[in-house]
Design an enzyme around this catalytic site. Structure first.
Site, mmCIF file in Angstrom:
data_model
loop_
_atom_site.group_PDB
_atom_site.id
_atom_site.type_symbol
_atom_site.label_atom_id
_atom_site.label_comp_id
_atom_site.label_asym_id
_atom_site.label_seq_id
_atom_site.Cartn_x
_atom_site.Cartn_y
_atom_site.Cartn_z
ATOM 1 N N ASP A 224 -8.622 3.131 14.122
ATOM 2 C CA ASP A 224 -7.971 2.749 15.378
ATOM 3 C C ASP A 224 -8.301 3.803 16.443
ATOM 4 O O ASP A 224 -8.219 5.015 16.173
ATOM 5 C CB ASP A 224 -6.451 2.688 15.132
ATOM 6 C CG ASP A 224 -5.702 2.099 16.301
ATOM 7 O OD1 ASP A 224 -5.506 0.882 16.309
ATOM 8 O OD2 ASP A 224 -5.329 2.872 17.208
ATOM 9 N N ASN A 232 -7.948 2.446 28.726
ATOM 10 C CA ASN A 232 -8.075 1.146 29.413
ATOM 11 C C ASN A 232 -7.493 1.228 30.818
ATOM 12 O O ASN A 232 -8.100 0.756 31.783
ATOM 13 C CB ASN A 232 -7.288 0.088 28.631
ATOM 14 C CG ASN A 232 -8.200 -0.882 27.908
ATOM 15 O OD1 ASN A 232 -9.351 -1.039 28.265
ATOM 16 N ND2 ASN A 232 -7.679 -1.521 26.889
ATOM 17 N N ASP A 241 -13.855 -2.288 26.705
ATOM 18 C CA ASP A 241 -14.701 -3.161 25.867
ATOM 19 C C ASP A 241 -15.915 -2.378 25.353
ATOM 20 O O ASP A 241 -16.328 -2.528 24.196
ATOM 21 C CB ASP A 241 -15.199 -4.359 26.692
ATOM 22 C CG ASP A 241 -14.119 -5.418 26.845
ATOM 23 O OD1 ASP A 241 -13.044 -5.244 26.246
ATOM 24 O OD2 ASP A 241 -14.357 -6.404 27.557
ATOM 25 N N GLU A 268 -8.204 -2.848 19.075
ATOM 26 C CA GLU A 268 -9.176 -1.750 18.854
ATOM 27 C C GLU A 268 -9.084 -1.250 17.420
ATOM 28 O O GLU A 268 -9.420 -0.112 17.125
ATOM 29 C CB GLU A 268 -9.045 -0.595 19.843
ATOM 30 C CG GLU A 268 -7.746 -0.246 20.495
ATOM 31 C CD GLU A 268 -6.484 -0.125 19.693
ATOM 32 O OE1 GLU A 268 -6.060 -1.158 19.149
ATOM 33 O OE2 GLU A 268 -5.922 0.975 19.638
HETATM 34 N N1 LIG Z 1 -10.664 -3.359 26.783
HETATM 35 C C1 LIG Z 1 -10.040 -3.923 25.764
HETATM 36 N N2 LIG Z 1 -8.814 -3.492 25.421
HETATM 37 C C2 LIG Z 1 -8.199 -4.042 24.374
HETATM 38 C C3 LIG Z 1 -8.798 -5.061 23.624
HETATM 39 N N3 LIG Z 1 -7.934 -5.413 22.616
HETATM 40 C C4 LIG Z 1 -6.856 -4.626 22.748
HETATM 41 N N4 LIG Z 1 -7.005 -3.782 23.805
HETATM 42 C C5 LIG Z 1 -6.077 -2.790 24.329
HETATM 43 O O1 LIG Z 1 -5.900 -1.779 23.348
HETATM 44 C C6 LIG Z 1 -4.692 -1.094 23.673
HETATM 45 C C7 LIG Z 1 -4.010 -0.714 22.405
HETATM 46 O O2 LIG Z 1 -2.975 0.127 22.788
HETATM 47 P P1 LIG Z 1 -1.892 0.681 21.775
HETATM 48 O O3 LIG Z 1 -1.742 -0.288 20.630
HETATM 49 O O4 LIG Z 1 -0.667 1.020 22.559
HETATM 50 O O5 LIG Z 1 -2.545 1.933 21.148
HETATM 51 P P2 LIG Z 1 -3.115 3.264 21.783
HETATM 52 O O6 LIG Z 1 -2.908 3.384 23.239
HETATM 53 O O7 LIG Z 1 -4.524 3.363 21.322
HETATM 54 O O8 LIG Z 1 -2.241 4.344 21.081
HETATM 55 P P3 LIG Z 1 -2.422 4.912 19.621
HETATM 56 O O9 LIG Z 1 -3.008 3.848 18.779
HETATM 57 O O10 LIG Z 1 -1.055 5.285 19.193
HETATM 58 O O11 LIG Z 1 -3.314 6.086 19.731
HETATM 59 C C8 LIG Z 1 -3.888 -2.046 24.573
HETATM 60 O O12 LIG Z 1 -3.835 -1.514 25.885
HETATM 61 C C9 LIG Z 1 -4.693 -3.331 24.569
HETATM 62 O O13 LIG Z 1 -4.640 -3.999 25.804
HETATM 63 C C10 LIG Z 1 -10.092 -5.513 24.018
HETATM 64 O O14 LIG Z 1 -10.691 -6.420 23.421
HETATM 65 N N5 LIG Z 1 -10.654 -4.913 25.066
#
Ligand SMILES: Nc1nc2c(ncn2[C@@H]2O[C@H](COP(=O)(O)OP(=O)(O)OP(=O)(O)O)[C@@H](O)[C@H]2O)c(=O)[nH]1
Length: 371
Positions: A224, A232, A241, A268
């Site tokens: 992850d 983002n 992406d 992700e």
């Molecule tokens: N650009 C993009 N963003 C995505 C996609 N799928 C999920 N996300 C974003 O991935 C982010 C995941 O955030 P969180 O689950 O809060 O996790 P994090 O900010 O990485 O925090 P930790 O995992 O605790 O380190 C969210 O902002 C989603 O919008 C995608 O296909 N493309």
């Protein structure tokens, strides 16, 4: 559940139907024929044509039938056609009787469309049938004034049959290509080109079942990206992406064995199921991934974790037979990932591999950070 017939069983059924049709046509033909031709007719039908059908049916039980089915169809339909030509000749020569030629066309169309003769075999059948019929018409004016139109009708019908076969093959080919594309689209993650979650789980389940039966080791990696939401928010969705694609490429380059199953688990988050992987190998792979992110040096300013984008990894490794299910191993790897996140991120953590059923994650056994 409704069982569908296998292709060979279907062919057997069609051949049997063909044999029954020949037998039924005998009733009609006998009504039509002068009495003096009946014996010759019955001999031809009962001792040549029907045995040919029975021989083809018997051949379907031969183990090499699938390999030789097309030549077998061609030879049988050819032999039936020429047996019919002989009958036409015999009826004409013995009693001046014009035996109908339409049955010959039925044989060809049965071969083209019911038996499913391949295009090149259909062309061969058309050519042989046309040559035979033309030769018969040239040698014997069986149909009198109708000779030319009869020959034209036979040749044109055979030609149309072959074109129809070709058109059908073309459309079936297109349908197959469209189906393959649909399967590809429904199993692939559009952003990364890796397996999507559905395909990933299906492939992993199959692999895990094999590993469980053979009591082989398995390693499951849950990966992850760290503080990806901040990334983002700061750099935009397109950059997000791009980071997801980088992760996918990194995983492809690290897990190169054909037997490794990897895919996008969601957002992700990525999942890798690596059969037969030992703990030191898992460690080496995890460190390679962490180093890969360090080398990317993708700025993630403002994230609590540091100034470049990184990745956390939870690993569960052990004998597949020690786990109750794939979900169970994934759960362990997920718990280890949770530990990695709470242990500072940009790191990997191993789940304890013993007694998984009783204690899904007894201890976070080991952790490491790429040096
Ligand atoms: N650009 C993009 N963003 C995505 C996609 N799928 C999920 N996300 C974003 O991935 C982010 C995941 O955030 P969180 O689950 O809060 O996790 P994090 O900010 O990485 O925090 P930790 O995992 O605790 O380190 C969210 O902002 C989603 O919008 C995608 O296909 N493309």
């Amino acid at each position: 559940m409704k069982a569908s017939l296998s292709e060979t069983a279907r062919v057997r059924l069609f051949i049997t139907i063909g044999g029954v049709l020949i037998a039924l046509f005998m009733i009609g033909d006998l009504e039509l024929l002068p009495v003096e031709l009946e014996a010759a007719y019955l001999t031809n039908r009962l001792f040549v044509q029907l045995p040919l059908v029975v021989a083809l049916l018997a051949f379907t039980f031969h183990p090499r039938f699938p390999e030789f089915r097309q030549p077998a169809f061609l030879l049988t339909v050819m032999a039936l056609t020429y047996a019919n030509y002989y009958l036409i000749y015999l009826c004409w020569a013995r009693a001046g009787f014009s035996f109908p030629y339409e049955g010959t066309l039925l044989y060809a169309f049965f071969g083209f469309f019911v038996l499913g003769m391949a295009f090149r075999y259909a062309v061969a059948l058309m050519l042989f049938s046309s040559v035979g019929f033309s030769a018969l018409m040239v040698a014997h004016p069986v149909y009198g004034n109708f000779t030319l139109i009869s020959a034209g009708f036979v040749l044109a019908s055979l030609f149309i049959g072959v074109i129809g076969r070709h058109r059908l093959d073309y459309l079936l080919g297109q349908l197959q290509a469209a189906n393959e594309e649909l399967v590809r689209l429904s199993t692939t993650d559009a952003l990364t080109g890796l397996s999507n979650r559905r395909a990933l789980m299906s492939e992993s389940e199959t692999l895990f079942a094999v590993l469980q039966r053979s009591e082989q080791p398995v390693a499951v990696f849950m990966l992850d990206l760290d503080f990806f939401k901040q990334f983002n928010d700061r750099y935009g969705h397109q950059q997000g992406d791009r980071a997801i694609r980088i992760q996918a490429d990194l995983l492809r380059s690290v897990f190169r064995r054909q037997t490794d199953v990897l895919g996008r688990y969601g957002g992700e988050e990525f999942l890798v199921v690596a059969p037969g992987m030992s703990e030191p190998e898992c460690r080496a792979r995890a460190e390679e991934i962490l180093r890969g992110w360090q080398a990317q040096a993708l700025a993630n300013e403002g994230s609590p974790g540091g100034c470049t984008l990184s990745c956390s990894i939870g690993i569960c490794q052990g004998s597949a037979s020690d786990f109750s299910s794939l979900n169970h191993v994934i759960h362990c790897a997920d718990e280890a990932l949770y530990q990695a996140k709470h242990g500072g991120r940009a790191t990997y953590v191993f789940a304890a591999s013993a007694d998984h059923d009783r204690a899904p994650l007894a201890v976070a056994r080991d952790a490491g950070v790429a040096s």
